[in-house]
Design a protein around this motif. Structure first.
Motif, PDB file in Angstrom:
ATOM      1  N   GLU A   1       0.947  -1.223   0.024  1.00 19.58           N
ATOM      2  CA  GLU A   1      -0.082  -0.136  -0.172  1.00 19.58           C
ATOM      3  C   GLU A   1       1.010   1.355  -0.327  1.00 19.58           C
ATOM      4  N   ALA A   2       1.857   1.200   0.981  1.00 17.87           N
ATOM      5  CA  ALA A   2       2.746   2.529   1.023  1.00 17.87           C
ATOM      6  C   ALA A   2       3.664   2.687  -0.271  1.00 17.87           C
ATOM      7  N   SER A   3       3.890   1.547  -1.035  1.00 13.88           N
ATOM      8  CA  SER A   3       4.626   1.772  -2.147  1.00 13.88           C
ATOM      9  C   SER A   3       3.907   1.995  -3.523  1.00 13.88           C
ATOM     10  N   GLY A   4       2.588   2.072  -3.300  1.00 15.48           N
ATOM     11  CA  GLY A   4       1.684   2.189  -4.309  1.00 15.48           C
ATOM     12  C   GLY A   4       1.568   1.152  -5.543  1.00 15.48           C
ATOM     13  N   ARG A   5       1.979  -0.079  -4.957  1.00 13.92           N
ATOM     14  CA  ARG A   5       1.773  -1.229  -5.709  1.00 13.92           C
ATOM     15  C   ARG A   5       0.363  -2.004  -5.485  1.00 13.92           C
ATOM     16  N   ALA A   6      -0.184  -1.373  -4.505  1.00  9.89           N
ATOM     17  CA  ALA A   6      -1.494  -1.983  -4.132  1.00  9.89           C
ATOM     18  C   ALA A   6      -2.548  -0.885  -3.716  1.00  9.89           C
ATOM     19  N   TYR A   7      -3.837  -0.831  -4.121  1.00  8.60           N
ATOM     20  CA  TYR A   7      -4.619   0.321  -3.732  1.00  8.60           C
ATOM     21  C   TYR A   7      -5.895  -0.259  -3.184  1.00  8.60           C
ATOM     22  N   ARG A   8      -6.659   0.723  -2.278  1.00 10.53           N
ATOM     23  CA  ARG A   8      -7.961   0.341  -1.597  1.00 10.53           C
ATOM     24  C   ARG A   8      -8.873   0.406  -2.775  1.00 10.53           C
ATOM     25  N   CYS A   9      -9.848  -0.373  -2.550  1.00 13.52           N
ATOM     26  CA  CYS A   9     -10.827  -0.279  -3.652  1.00 13.52           C
ATOM     27  C   CYS A   9     -12.278  -0.511  -2.774  1.00 13.52           C
ATOM     28  N   TYR A  10     -13.072   0.519  -3.025  1.00 17.38           N
ATOM     29  CA  TYR A  10     -14.330   0.480  -2.205  1.00 17.38           C
ATOM     30  C   TYR A  10     -15.542  -0.147  -2.996  1.00 17.38           C
TER      31      TYR A  10
ATOM     32  N   GLY B   1     -11.564  -1.069 -12.812  1.00 18.99           N
ATOM     33  CA  GLY B   1     -10.472  -0.013 -12.255  1.00 18.99           C
ATOM     34  C   GLY B   1     -10.955   1.248 -11.645  1.00 18.99           C
ATOM     35  N   ARG B   2     -12.212   1.148 -11.108  1.00 16.70           N
ATOM     36  CA  ARG B   2     -12.882   2.426 -10.625  1.00 16.70           C
ATOM     37  C   ARG B   2     -12.183   2.981  -9.554  1.00 16.70           C
ATOM     38  N   CYS B   3     -11.436   2.319  -8.778  1.00 11.12           N
ATOM     39  CA  CYS B   3     -10.775   2.782  -7.538  1.00 11.12           C
ATOM     40  C   CYS B   3      -9.414   2.928  -7.931  1.00 11.12           C
ATOM     41  N   ARG B   4      -9.049   2.405  -9.164  1.00  7.50           N
ATOM     42  CA  ARG B   4      -7.427   2.551  -9.145  1.00  7.50           C
ATOM     43  C   ARG B   4      -6.729   3.941  -9.130  1.00  7.50           C
ATOM     44  N   SER B   5      -7.435   4.764  -9.483  1.00  8.78           N
ATOM     45  CA  SER B   5      -6.476   6.017  -9.300  1.00  8.78           C
ATOM     46  C   SER B   5      -6.776   6.919  -7.931  1.00  8.78           C
ATOM     47  N   LEU B   6      -7.639   6.297  -7.001  1.00  9.19           N
ATOM     48  CA  LEU B   6      -7.875   6.994  -5.805  1.00  9.19           C
ATOM     49  C   LEU B   6      -6.667   7.487  -5.199  1.00  9.19           C
ATOM     50  N   THR B   7      -6.467   8.527  -4.519  1.00  8.39           N
ATOM     51  CA  THR B   7      -5.032   8.598  -3.681  1.00  8.39           C
ATOM     52  C   THR B   7      -5.407   8.597  -2.088  1.00  8.39           C
ATOM     53  N   PRO B   8      -4.467   8.410  -1.489  1.00  3.14           N
ATOM     54  CA  PRO B   8      -4.539   8.393  -0.142  1.00  3.14           C
ATOM     55  C   PRO B   8      -5.528   9.219   0.738  1.00  3.14           C
ATOM     56  N   ALA B   9      -5.667  10.671  -0.061  1.00  2.88           N
ATOM     57  CA  ALA B   9      -6.650  11.592   0.318  1.00  2.88           C
ATOM     58  C   ALA B   9      -8.027  11.275   0.164  1.00  2.88           C
TER      59      ALA B   9
END
Length: 485
Positions: free
Chosen positions: A97-106, A130-138
């Motif tokens: 998650e930290a390295s940006g290789r994985a992301y949260r998908c809601y 890929g709906r959540c693919r470009s979500l940022t930590p914000a």
RNA sequence: GGCCCCAUAGUCUAGAGGCCUAGGACGCCGGACCCUCAUUCCGGAAACAGCGGUUCGAAUCCGCUUGGGGCUACCA
């Protein structure tokens, strides 16, 4: 250092396919003086079946497949149950998650299902959109408290190549893969993630598993690469199919190691048979010990084609082992089958002598138990075919009486003395020896087939023999022969 | 549907260009032996999925077709 693992999911009993995979792992490890690890893949608690883990371990052990590290024996790379490795997974998950290789998908299950429906309707392959693919930590912070899964960010370009020891290089375009789930919303890791982490953290050098995992391998490689793990070597062994070429399932009869045991198949035979499914020895000899197999085992001789198991050959092989194994081993193996049938052996002739006479006529322990039954239980009725053939000749009753009388006087009760007695009597009566032998076998065993008569009588003993012959004679004379079946 | 794997007799397999008129095993058929059955021993029927290439030569290499299997989940 070779380290391999067998990683069953405790969702049932030990399948012959799983047993064969475990066997290949075991042989490979032993051949290379390596280490065999047993890892329990129980991340999905919903599918877990209580007692399954113990049953599988028992099944493996019964076949002589043992492991050097595992949940029960421990080891330096434990714990060996995935359910006990949650902290480890969490660490690697946050790293991803930290390295940006994985992301949260809601995305909700309903949304995903709707996506799939649409794709199917359009004739497209079902993939995560890929709906959540470009979500940022914000964005994540905004959704604080909402359930989410973690997905791997799979590169859209390029390909992943699996170097398979059995199949060579197998390529997968990233375009056909999607951002698969690494961790469910309840925090449990998903197979392709957990397997990659465990293979690395357990220092597995060779992943030897069923062909059904070949398509999963690029996903595990992608996870490994995202985590900067070195890759193990892969070897995908062919599957074992049911006789109708479909995947093995309950409806195909016996498919578990336990069922074969219950049908009277010796573990030695089952393991030898399984060994020949997908692997062939360098010599044209099929009966071999586990020790020989260890010496010969080589992934290069593993077949690419799926195999269909053949019960007939298994039974033949079991018959071979019934004859080959030390008599004591067979005696021990048949005992439970005798008990189950209420055949009380204490009261009769020594079991080892009985087994020595009957084992070459049996293919399974069930058959063996049935075949030796008459040594301990006098016949209640006589085989119909035999009665018609041997008990309906003229003067058979008298003939049997003569035999009983002659045997009663016998001083030495052994094969040769018995043979001489029958020869003498046959001559006196002007008959062929066989004309005495067949009715007597029927009288004593109730059957027309079985061990040689003199061997049989020698073991049965004089008292029981004479008694049974008399009883049959009386029945014949009275014209009241009970017919079996 | 998409992607991936596979393809020698009914089944398990040997075979890695000429050693193949394709070898072994189970099963099947026939025979020998024997007191029956079984064992054992002899013998037999039975396969390179199809079509195109490459090559002096293909079961073996390449392509296509066909067939089978796998994967395609917040299963493993």
């Amino acid at each position: 250092m070779v380290r391999v693992r067998y990683a069953p999911s405790p969702t049932g009993t030990l399948h012959i396919g799983g047993a064969r995979t475990a066997l290949f792992n075991f042989l490979f490890a032993r051949h290379h003086q390596g280490t065999m690890v047993l890892r329990v893949e129980d991340t999905d608690q919903a599918r877990l079946i209580p007692g399954s883990e113990a049953a599988m371990m028992e099944g493996l052990r019964s076949l002589g497949i043992v492991w050097d590290e595992g949940p029960d024996v421990g080891g330096a790379y434990g714990p060996y149950r995935q359910s006990e490795r949650r902290d480890l997974y969490r660490r690697y998950l946050s790293q991803l998650e930290a390295s940006g290789r994985a992301y949260r998908c809601y995305c909700t299950p309903a949304e995903l299902e709707a996506d799939r429906q649409r794709q199917r309707a359009q004739g497209l392959p079902p993939r995560y959109v890929g709906r959540c693919r470009s979500l940022t930590p914000a964005d994540w912070a905004e959704r604080e408290g909402l359930p989410y899964v973690l997905r791997l960010k799979v590169p859209s370009q390029g390909r992943t190549v699996v170097q398979d020891l059995i199949r060579g290089a197998v390529e997968f375009e990233h375009a056909v893969l999607d951002d698969f789930v690494l961790c469910k919303s309840d925090g449990t890791p998903v197979y392709n993630f957990a397997a990659a982490v465990d293979d690395y953290t357990m220092a597995i050098s060779h992943v030897i598993r069923g062909e059904e995992h070949l398509s999963n391998t690029p996903k595990q490689i992608l996870v490994s690469q995202a985590l900067e793990f070195p890759l193990p070597a892969y070897a995908h062994v062919p599957m074992i199919l049911a006789p109708d070429r479909s995947k093995l399932s309950k409806r195909h009869g016996a498919t578990s190691v336990e069922e074969y045991r219950a049908q009277g198949i010796l573990p030695e035979a089952l393991v030898n048979y399984l060994l020949l499914l997908g692997w062939s020895p360098p010599e044209e000899r099929e009966i071999m010990s586990l020790a020989e197999a260890i010496g010969w085992f080589d992934l290069a001789r593993v077949q690419k084609t799926a195999a269909i198991y053949d019960l007939k050959k298994l039974e033949w092989m079991n018959g071979q082992y019934l004859r080959l194994l030390p008599i004591e081993r067979v005696v021990d193996a048949v005992r439970p089958f005798l008990d189950a049938r209420g055949i009380a052996v204490q009261a009769g002739p020594p079991l080892d002598q009985v087994v020595a006479l009957t084992r070459e006529r049996a293919r399974t322990l069930v058959e063996l138990a049935e075949n030796l039954r008459f040594f301990y239980e006098p016949p209640q009725a006589y085989e119909a075919k035999g009665v018609a053939k041997y008990f309906e000749e003229p003067a058979v009753g008298e003939r049997l009486e003569r035999v009983a009388a002659a045997l009663e006087l016998l001083a030495t009760w052994d094969h040769d003395a018995l043979a001489q007695t029958f020869d003498r009597l046959a001559e006196e009566l002007g008959l062929k020896r066989a004309q005495l032998i067949h009715p007597v076998r029927l009288a004593v065993t109730g059957r027309t087939v079985g061990p040689g008569l003199f061997e049989l009588l020698a073991v049965l003993g004089p008292g029981e023999t004479v008694h049974r012959v008399r009883r049959a004679a009386e029945a014949v004379l009275a014209g009241a022969v009970p017919i079996a079946d």
